[in-house]
Design a protein around this motif. Structure first.
Motif, PDB file in Angstrom:
ATOM      1  N   GLN A 283       0.848  -1.195   0.000  1.00 25.66           N
ATOM      2  CA  GLN A 283       0.000   0.000   0.000  1.00 25.66           C
ATOM      3  C   GLN A 283       0.884   1.245   0.000  1.00 25.66           C
ATOM      4  OE1 GLN A 283      -3.125  -0.246   3.059  1.00 25.66           O
ATOM      5  NE2 GLN A 283      -2.692  -2.428   3.243  1.00 25.66           N
ATOM      6  N   GLY A 284       0.257   2.408  -0.092  1.00 25.84           N
ATOM      7  CA  GLY A 284       0.992   3.659   0.063  1.00 25.84           C
ATOM      8  C   GLY A 284       1.533   4.265  -1.213  1.00 25.84           C
ATOM      9  N   GLY A 285       1.200   3.685  -2.376  1.00 20.68           N
ATOM     10  CA  GLY A 285       1.633   4.310  -3.621  1.00 20.68           C
ATOM     11  C   GLY A 285       2.852   3.626  -4.219  1.00 20.68           C
ATOM     12  N   LEU A 286       3.394   4.241  -5.292  1.00 22.46           N
ATOM     13  CA  LEU A 286       4.500   3.657  -6.048  1.00 22.46           C
ATOM     14  C   LEU A 286       5.825   3.889  -5.346  1.00 22.46           C
ATOM     15  CD1 LEU A 286       3.490   4.786  -9.648  1.00 22.46           C
ATOM     16  CD2 LEU A 286       3.299   2.486  -8.685  1.00 22.46           C
ATOM     17  N   ARG A 287       6.707   2.856  -5.412  1.00 20.72           N
ATOM     18  CA  ARG A 287       8.042   3.012  -4.838  1.00 20.72           C
ATOM     19  C   ARG A 287       8.872   3.990  -5.659  1.00 20.72           C
ATOM     20  NH1 ARG A 287      10.708  -1.141  -2.010  1.00 20.72           N
ATOM     21  NH2 ARG A 287      12.644  -0.076  -2.475  1.00 20.72           N
ATOM     22  N   SER A 288       8.747   3.953  -6.982  1.00 18.07           N
ATOM     23  CA  SER A 288       9.532   4.859  -7.816  1.00 18.07           C
ATOM     24  C   SER A 288       8.885   6.236  -7.801  1.00 18.07           C
ATOM     25  CB  SER A 288       9.600   4.329  -9.250  1.00 18.07           C
ATOM     26  OG  SER A 288      10.260   3.084  -9.279  1.00 18.07           O
ATOM     27  N   GLY A 289       9.693   7.250  -7.594  1.00 14.59           N
ATOM     28  CA  GLY A 289       9.148   8.597  -7.549  1.00 14.59           C
ATOM     29  C   GLY A 289      10.152   9.573  -6.978  1.00 14.59           C
ATOM     30  N   PRO A 290       9.711  10.795  -6.684  1.00 12.35           N
ATOM     31  CA  PRO A 290      10.633  11.853  -6.241  1.00 12.35           C
ATOM     32  C   PRO A 290      11.180  11.593  -4.841  1.00 12.35           C
ATOM     33  CG  PRO A 290       8.350  12.595  -6.080  1.00 12.35           C
ATOM     34  CD  PRO A 290       8.315  11.270  -6.769  1.00 12.35           C
ATOM     35  N   ALA A 291      12.336  12.202  -4.565  1.00 11.59           N
ATOM     36  CA  ALA A 291      12.973  12.039  -3.259  1.00 11.59           C
ATOM     37  C   ALA A 291      13.671  13.341  -2.877  1.00 11.59           C
ATOM     38  CB  ALA A 291      13.969  10.883  -3.303  1.00 11.59           C
ATOM     39  N   ALA A 292      12.894  14.414  -2.809  1.00  9.83           N
ATOM     40  CA  ALA A 292      13.486  15.718  -2.490  1.00  9.83           C
ATOM     41  C   ALA A 292      12.645  16.476  -1.468  1.00  9.83           C
ATOM     42  CB  ALA A 292      13.639  16.544  -3.763  1.00  9.83           C
ATOM     43  N   ASN A 293      11.995  15.732  -0.559  1.00 14.96           N
ATOM     44  CA  ASN A 293      11.224  16.387   0.495  1.00 14.96           C
ATOM     45  C   ASN A 293      12.174  17.169   1.410  1.00 14.96           C
ATOM     46  OD1 ASN A 293       9.947  16.511   3.295  1.00 14.96           O
ATOM     47  ND2 ASN A 293       8.220  15.807   2.049  1.00 14.96           N
ATOM     48  N   PRO A 294      11.839  18.412   1.761  1.00 14.93           N
ATOM     49  CA  PRO A 294      12.745  19.234   2.590  1.00 14.93           C
ATOM     50  C   PRO A 294      13.139  18.581   3.907  1.00 14.93           C
ATOM     51  CG  PRO A 294      10.972  20.578   1.679  1.00 14.93           C
ATOM     52  CD  PRO A 294      10.642  19.167   1.337  1.00 14.93           C
ATOM     53  N   GLU A 295      12.242  17.735   4.478  1.00 14.60           N
ATOM     54  CA  GLU A 295      12.545  17.105   5.763  1.00 14.60           C
ATOM     55  C   GLU A 295      13.778  16.205   5.686  1.00 14.60           C
ATOM     56  OE1 GLU A 295      10.839  17.764   8.583  1.00 14.60           O
ATOM     57  OE2 GLU A 295       9.698  19.210   7.387  1.00 14.60           O
ATOM     58  N   TRP A 296      14.084  15.714   4.484  1.00 20.40           N
ATOM     59  CA  TRP A 296      15.208  14.788   4.326  1.00 20.40           C
ATOM     60  C   TRP A 296      16.479  15.490   3.866  1.00 20.40           C
ATOM     61  CZ3 TRP A 296      14.826   9.548   5.481  1.00 20.40           C
ATOM     62  CH2 TRP A 296      13.540   9.082   5.761  1.00 20.40           C
ATOM     63  N   MET A 297      16.428  16.790   3.712  1.00 17.83           N
ATOM     64  CA  MET A 297      17.586  17.492   3.172  1.00 17.83           C
ATOM     65  C   MET A 297      18.766  17.516   4.148  1.00 17.83           C
ATOM     66  SD  MET A 297      16.979  18.131   0.082  1.00 17.83           S
ATOM     67  CE  MET A 297      15.984  16.641   0.046  1.00 17.83           C
ATOM     68  N   ARG A 298      18.466  17.547   5.468  1.00 23.13           N
ATOM     69  CA  ARG A 298      19.575  17.566   6.443  1.00 23.13           C
ATOM     70  C   ARG A 298      20.415  16.279   6.348  1.00 23.13           C
ATOM     71  NH1 ARG A 298      20.916  16.272  11.827  1.00 23.13           N
ATOM     72  NH2 ARG A 298      19.013  15.056  12.077  1.00 23.13           N
ATOM     73  N   PRO A 299      19.765  15.071   6.415  1.00 19.46           N
ATOM     74  CA  PRO A 299      20.599  13.872   6.252  1.00 19.46           C
ATOM     75  C   PRO A 299      21.287  13.811   4.892  1.00 19.46           C
ATOM     76  CG  PRO A 299      18.258  13.285   6.575  1.00 19.46           C
ATOM     77  CD  PRO A 299      18.394  14.727   6.832  1.00 19.46           C
ATOM     78  N   PHE A 300      20.598  14.277   3.847  1.00 22.59           N
ATOM     79  CA  PHE A 300      21.219  14.266   2.522  1.00 22.59           C
ATOM     80  C   PHE A 300      22.460  15.154   2.501  1.00 22.59           C
ATOM     81  CE2 PHE A 300      17.416  12.984  -0.411  1.00 22.59           C
ATOM     82  CZ  PHE A 300      17.299  11.804   0.294  1.00 22.59           C
ATOM     83  N   SER A 301      22.397  16.278   3.198  1.00 19.81           N
ATOM     84  CA  SER A 301      23.530  17.212   3.189  1.00 19.81           C
ATOM     85  C   SER A 301      24.767  16.579   3.834  1.00 19.81           C
ATOM     86  CB  SER A 301      23.166  18.509   3.905  1.00 19.81           C
ATOM     87  OG  SER A 301      22.955  18.282   5.292  1.00 19.81           O
ATOM     88  N   TYR A 302      24.556  15.762   4.891  1.00 22.32           N
ATOM     89  CA  TYR A 302      25.689  15.049   5.497  1.00 22.32           C
ATOM     90  C   TYR A 302      26.343  14.136   4.457  1.00 22.32           C
ATOM     91  CZ  TYR A 302      24.412  16.348  10.323  1.00 22.32           C
ATOM     92  OH  TYR A 302      24.156  17.022  11.481  1.00 22.32           O
ATOM     93  N   LEU A 303      25.508  13.397   3.724  1.00 20.71           N
ATOM     94  CA  LEU A 303      26.038  12.465   2.731  1.00 20.71           C
ATOM     95  C   LEU A 303      26.765  13.211   1.624  1.00 20.71           C
ATOM     96  CD1 LEU A 303      23.038   9.955   2.385  1.00 20.71           C
ATOM     97  CD2 LEU A 303      25.101   9.688   3.763  1.00 20.71           C
ATOM     98  N   GLU A 304      26.174  14.338   1.188  1.00 22.93           N
ATOM     99  CA  GLU A 304      26.808  15.131   0.119  1.00 22.93           C
ATOM    100  C   GLU A 304      28.187  15.623   0.551  1.00 22.93           C
ATOM    101  OE1 GLU A 304      25.796  15.382  -2.827  1.00 22.93           O
ATOM    102  OE2 GLU A 304      23.617  15.476  -2.998  1.00 22.93           O
ATOM    103  N   CYS A 305      28.327  15.887   1.856  1.00 22.95           N
ATOM    104  CA  CYS A 305      29.612  16.401   2.366  1.00 22.95           C
ATOM    105  C   CYS A 305      30.594  15.281   2.681  1.00 22.95           C
ATOM    106  CB  CYS A 305      29.390  17.232   3.625  1.00 22.95           C
ATOM    107  SG  CYS A 305      28.423  18.725   3.343  1.00 22.95           S
ATOM    108  N   GLY A 306      30.167  14.019   2.481  1.00 22.29           N
ATOM    109  CA  GLY A 306      31.063  12.897   2.752  1.00 22.29           C
ATOM    110  C   GLY A 306      31.025  12.376   4.162  1.00 22.29           C
ATOM    111  N   ASP A 307      30.119  12.917   5.008  1.00 27.30           N
ATOM    112  CA  ASP A 307      29.994  12.429   6.387  1.00 27.30           C
ATOM    113  C   ASP A 307      28.999  11.272   6.393  1.00 27.30           C
ATOM    114  OD1 ASP A 307      29.704  11.950   9.064  1.00 27.30           O
ATOM    115  OD2 ASP A 307      29.021  13.973   9.605  1.00 27.30           O
ATOM    116  N   LEU A 308      29.507  10.086   6.102  1.00 24.59           N
ATOM    117  CA  LEU A 308      28.635   8.921   5.947  1.00 24.59           C
ATOM    118  C   LEU A 308      27.974   8.548   7.270  1.00 24.59           C
ATOM    119  CD1 LEU A 308      27.582   6.821   3.990  1.00 24.59           C
ATOM    120  CD2 LEU A 308      29.618   5.445   4.436  1.00 24.59           C
ATOM    121  N   ALA A 309      28.760   8.474   8.342  1.00 21.70           N
ATOM    122  CA  ALA A 309      28.198   8.074   9.644  1.00 21.70           C
ATOM    123  C   ALA A 309      27.141   9.071  10.105  1.00 21.70           C
ATOM    124  CB  ALA A 309      29.312   7.949  10.676  1.00 21.70           C
ATOM    125  N   GLY A 310      27.448  10.359   9.961  1.00 24.84           N
ATOM    126  CA  GLY A 310      26.474  11.385  10.352  1.00 24.84           C
ATOM    127  C   GLY A 310      25.223  11.331   9.503  1.00 24.84           C
TER     128      GLY A 310
END
Length: 946
Positions: A488-515
């Motif tokens: 349930q809940g819709g399709l798995r394939s789709g967008p992944a740019a919700n603002p709530e997830w930008m903080r964890p994404f920013s850690y990954l973009e900066c190379g801080d994998l553990a963070g």
């Protein structure tokens, strides 16, 4: 029952006991023609095995004449088949509707009413009947009434003689009602039957594989598998350190820590790491050691039992314990008969089942296996172990059975299963093994245990030194979340740019994998409440994985170099033009992460369509510090124009559907604009170039053509931009630069398109299973005149169906990260098949190339199910008689179909064939020829190509 024995049977009642292990072939060959009455299913067994079991005696038509239980040698010999085997009573029977009604009619007739709760509730004396030796036996043709009425079923002991008269009346009622019903036997010669007894030897035999060269390890994590003996089994265990297991032994539901030595013929079950110390220094042989969860007066406890593999539970008087006679056991241990049985129990009635051997409670400490294992090798301890054993409250196995806590046992087994499974999952990921974790993910979710699995995946991702391992771990987290949504809940394939997830994404973009992994987990906890949120969270975990893939692919920048050249004059156009590409083999293996985890190999052709190089870009400097973008179907016709005045206008560069996204990404990847800079767009352009840029791109191919348009377009845009900015990029460097651009754009493509279009002719691109990701190109040499022959036989058919590879790509990456066996096997065959295809080109064989195309299309459909629309299938079927082979270009799903015709120059012929076929839609047929130039770059006013 439902899928092997039941199909084809008429309406009726199937009866199947559950005290056996059956093996039945897919088609047991049971005929139901003209069937009536009842039928029994028999399986073959040896005469020796039959001595302790039931066998059927039948006539040549299959009617049952008699049923023997533990028959004499002569009786068993009578039942033998031509192959020397006998038909065993298997515990499976079928009653036709008529026979079932006759049997049902007896339930209100005394004394048979006492077989039902209605009779018992009416005060009737209970009567026990045997399905085989009461109900079915009375239907056997050789059985006469007198013998039947005076007999009794083998289940009835000698002490039950007082009810013999009662049973005789019950049998008389059965005879009256069922005697006229025919009883036939269906024999399944290719099946096998094993009755489940209390014999430890038979149980061990059923769990091991005699003759197997190595141990069978099922749902277990074993640190040192080389210590497991042949013909042994390990089921749902966690074995840490050196745990040696002898041949023919079985470990079940154990967490053991070595060093331990378990010899031959043993069964060890239900032990946890806390009990391992009791086994150190011992070598067990022919023993059954079990840990049990019990509940004594409502309190949970652990109890441990030990007995010999050869012991019999029921044998009275002359039985054994620990594979030795009772007298030898008493002499060796100091145990006395009154310790085990009441003094008034006659010696002939004493048996292992009733012996109070097993401690269940000690007055001052927790019990362990040592409270039983001392009996194996009593030490000179002054009788200390014996006194401790005597001080315990002890029960017999018969007394212990009602106290067994099944719920606690299952909970322990479930916990242990997931403990070993989590360690296995960690090892699979860290060792980069091609094993699928999907079954474990489904099990964890269905059992309500997803959180420990999520925690393990978090730990693996955070500690991974390899972005590939971390990305796969995050993809597994996405799978867990998707599974929790339960479809349930819709399709798995789709967008992944919700603002709530930008903080964890920013850690990954900066190379801080553990963070980044920690921040992802914190955000994930807020999205677990309902399916729609779970699916959206799964998408964002896949988005996080894309960041890591991007960083891995970014390593290709190591091979991107530019050479400074004279800056063109303002207003002077730099024009880049390219052919399209057709892939002949290996597609998908070039796609990250396959390109650097498996290693890729793709054979592609640079092609002109209808004599034209259909893809191009032009760039020039302009005085205004702005970016002017234009996209169109042709160089002289721009359908869409965009002006970027500020960095904000560039922020949608990572959204593939946004207007001009590819062109914006090209400016960023070319290093002309830095979106993260504190300087404004205007300041950046004025400072470095004294003005802005104008960039036009065009493609004469329809959107979603499958001919590599977007990647080749990115290559031309980058080439034109870099040259307009005073830099020259070599073609091989450009191939790697496009990889980078597509990760920035988030379409996440591979390298085959730019290799196919930027490099001329027929070639194979390769990437090795390593980082940094490097693409190497090998030109394929073909026989003289073969290129022209190929041009005469190669055609393109536009199917009228468009597709964007993004969703297909997400599905393929999901399957690859899940290491679905079919996908892993297919990926390897794609790479192997590329060399076969290259050899077909070297030989100049059109029929061989046709076979390659056919194989390749089947491989594509395995990789991306659903990539063949119905209309395309219809088109391919119509064209099949005229071609050596055909395939949809690129990922499939639509776009161009390319085919290798049997006869040369078949455009008009195939157009006529397609015109006669209904339901094909808006198709068109195009000429195609191999392009021997590849990328061309020129400055207008200076016609020299570079």
């Amino acid at each position: 029952m439902s899928h092997r024995l039941g199909p084809g049977s008429p309406p009726g009642v199937w009866v199947c006991s559950t005290d056996m292990l059956l093996s039945v072939p897919l088609d047991p060959g049971i005929s139901w023609d003209n069937f009536r009455g009842a039928r029994v299913i028999a399986l073959p067994g040896s005469m020796a095995y039959a001595q302790n079991h039931g066998v059927y005696l039948t006539d040549s038509q299959g009617f049952v004449l008699d049923i023997y239980y533990q028959g004499t040698e002569a009786e068993i010999q009578l039942c033998a088949r031509p192959d020397g085997r006998v038909p065993l009573v298997s515990g499976v029977a079928f009653f036709s509707v008529e026979t079932a009604e006759h049997l049902l009619a007896t339930h209100v007739s005394p004394p048979l009413d006492a077989c039902t709760y209605m009779g018992l509730d009416s005060g009737a004396r209970p009567v026990q009947l045997s399905l085989f030796f009461d109900i079915l036996l009375c239907m056997a043709r050789n059985v006469n009434r007198e013998d039947f009425l005076s007999g009794h079923p083998p289940e009835m002991g000698q002490g039950d003689s007082d009810i013999a008269g009662y049973l005789q009346a019950a049998r008389a009622e059965l005879w009256r009602e069922l005697r006229d019903q025919p009883l036939t036997m269906a024999y399944v010669p290719d099946g096998s039957y094993s009755y489940m007894t209390s014999s430890a030897s038979e149980f061990l035999y059923s769990l091991t594989f005699p003759g197997a060269p190595s141990a069978q390890v099922v749902h277990s994590q074993v640190e040192e598998p080389q210590l497991l003996g042949a013909e042994s089994s390990v089921v749902s265990c966690l074995l840490e350190g050196p745990v040696q297991l002898g041949p023919g032994s079985v470990l079940q539901h154990c967490h053991l820590q070595g060093p331990l030595h378990i010899g031959t013929g043993c069964l060890v079950s239900g032990l946890d790491a806390a009990q391992c110390e009791a086994l150190h220094g011992l070598e067990l042989h022919d023993l059954v050691l079990q840990g049990h969860h019990v509940r004594l007066h409502g309190a949970p406890s652990r109890v441990f039992t030990v007995f010999g593999r050869l012991d019999s539970w029921e044998r009275r008087g002359t039985g054994t314990y620990l594979n030795m006679s009772w007298s030898e056991f008493f002499q060796k241990t100091g145990v006395r008969t009154w310790d085990l049985w009441d003094p008034d129990t006659p010696p002939v009635e004493r048996c292992l089942l009733g012996a109070r051997l097993f401690p269940v409670l000690h007055p001052s400490r927790t019990l362990g296996p040592q409270d039983m294992l001392w009996m194996l090798d009593p030490q000179e301890d002054g009788g200390k172990a014996l006194r401790a054993w005597r001080a315990c409250w002890r029960l017999s196995w018969e007394q212990l059975q009602p106290c067994l806590d099944r719920a606690a046992t299952l909970a322990f087994r479930r916990d242990l299963f997931f403990r070993q499974a989590l360690l296995k999952a960690r090892h699979v990921l860290e060792a980069r093994q091609d094993l699928s974790l999907r079954p474990l993910i489904r099990a964890a979710v269905r059992e309500g245990c997803p959180r420990p699995l999520l925690a393990t995946l978090d730990q693996v991702a955070a500690a991974a030194g390899d972005p590939g391992v971390a990305a796969r771990a995050l993809a597994c987290v996405a799978d867990v979340l998707g599974c929790m949504a339960e479809g349930q809940g819709g399709l798995r394939s789709g967008p992944a740019a919700n603002p709530e997830w930008m903080r964890p994404f920013s850690y990954l973009e900066c190379g801080d994998l553990a963070g980044g992994v920690q921040a992802l987990a914190q955000e994930r906890d807020k999205w677990l409440s309902r399916p729609a949120l779970l699916v959206r969270a799964a998408r964002h975990y896949e988005g996080a994985g894309q960041i890591l893939i991007r960083q891995a692919v970014m390593s290709a920048q190591h091979f991107v170099s530019t050479e400074p050249v004279e800056l063109p004059a303002p207003g002077q156009w730099v024009v880049a033009e390219c052919p399209a590409r057709v892939d002949f083999s290996g597609g998908w293996s070039d796609t990250p992460p396959l390109a650097y985890e498996l290693g890729g190999a793709v054979l592609g052709l640079a092609v002109r369509v209808d004599g034209r190089r259909p893809i191009g870009a032009r760039a020039r400097r302009i005085p205004e510090p702005e970016l002017w973008l234009a996209v169109g179907p042709r160089q002289d016709k721009m359908a869409m124009k965009i002006v970027c005045w500020s960095l904000d206008d560039l922020q949608d560069y990572c959204q593939p559907h946004a207007p001009g996204a590819l062109l914006k990404a090209a400016f960023i990847c070319a290093g002309i604009v830095h979106v993260g800079s504190k300087l404004s767009l205007r300041e950046q352009l004025l400072h470095t170039f004294g003005g802005g840029f104008e960039l036009h791109t065009w493609s004469e191919l329809p959107h979603g053509s499958g001919l590599g348009t977007s990647s080749i377009l990115a290559g031309t845009a980058l080439a034109a931009l870099q040259r307009a900015a005073g830099r020259l990029v070599g073609t091989e460097a450009l191939i790697h630069a496009v990889l980078h651009l597509e990760q920035v754009l988030t379409t996440g493509g591979g390298w085959q398109d730019q290799v196919g279009g930027l490099m001329p002719g027929i070639k194979v691109g390769h990437s090795r299973a390593q980082l940094p990701l490097k693409v190497e190109v090998e030109e394929i040499t073909v026989p003289e005149g073969f290129v022209q022959k190929l041009n005469d036989h190669l055609l393109l058919v536009y199917t009228g169906k468009t597709r964007l590879a993004r969703n297909l790509l997400q599905d393929v990456l999901r399957s690859w990260y899940a290491r679905l066996p079919a996908v892993v096997q297919n990926a390897h065959s794609l790479v192997r098949h590329t060399e076969e295809c290259a050899e077909a080109f070297r030989q100049g064989s059109l029929p061989l190339l046709g076979q390659c195309l056919t194989t390749y299309w089947e491989q594509k459909k395995l990789m991306a199910p659903g990539c063949e629309p119905l209309a395309v299938r219809r088109m391919m079927d119509v064209l099949a008689p005229h071609v050596h082979g055909q395939s949809l270009a690129g990922a499939g799903g639509g776009g161009f179909l390319y085919l290798l015709t049997k006869e040369p120059r078949q455009k008009e012929t195939l157009e006529a064939v397609l015109a006669k076929t209904e339901g094909l839609g808006n198709y068109s047929v195009h000429l195609v020829e191999v392009d021997t130039q590849g990328l061309s770059l020129k400055l207008l006013g200076d016609e020299t190509s570079t």
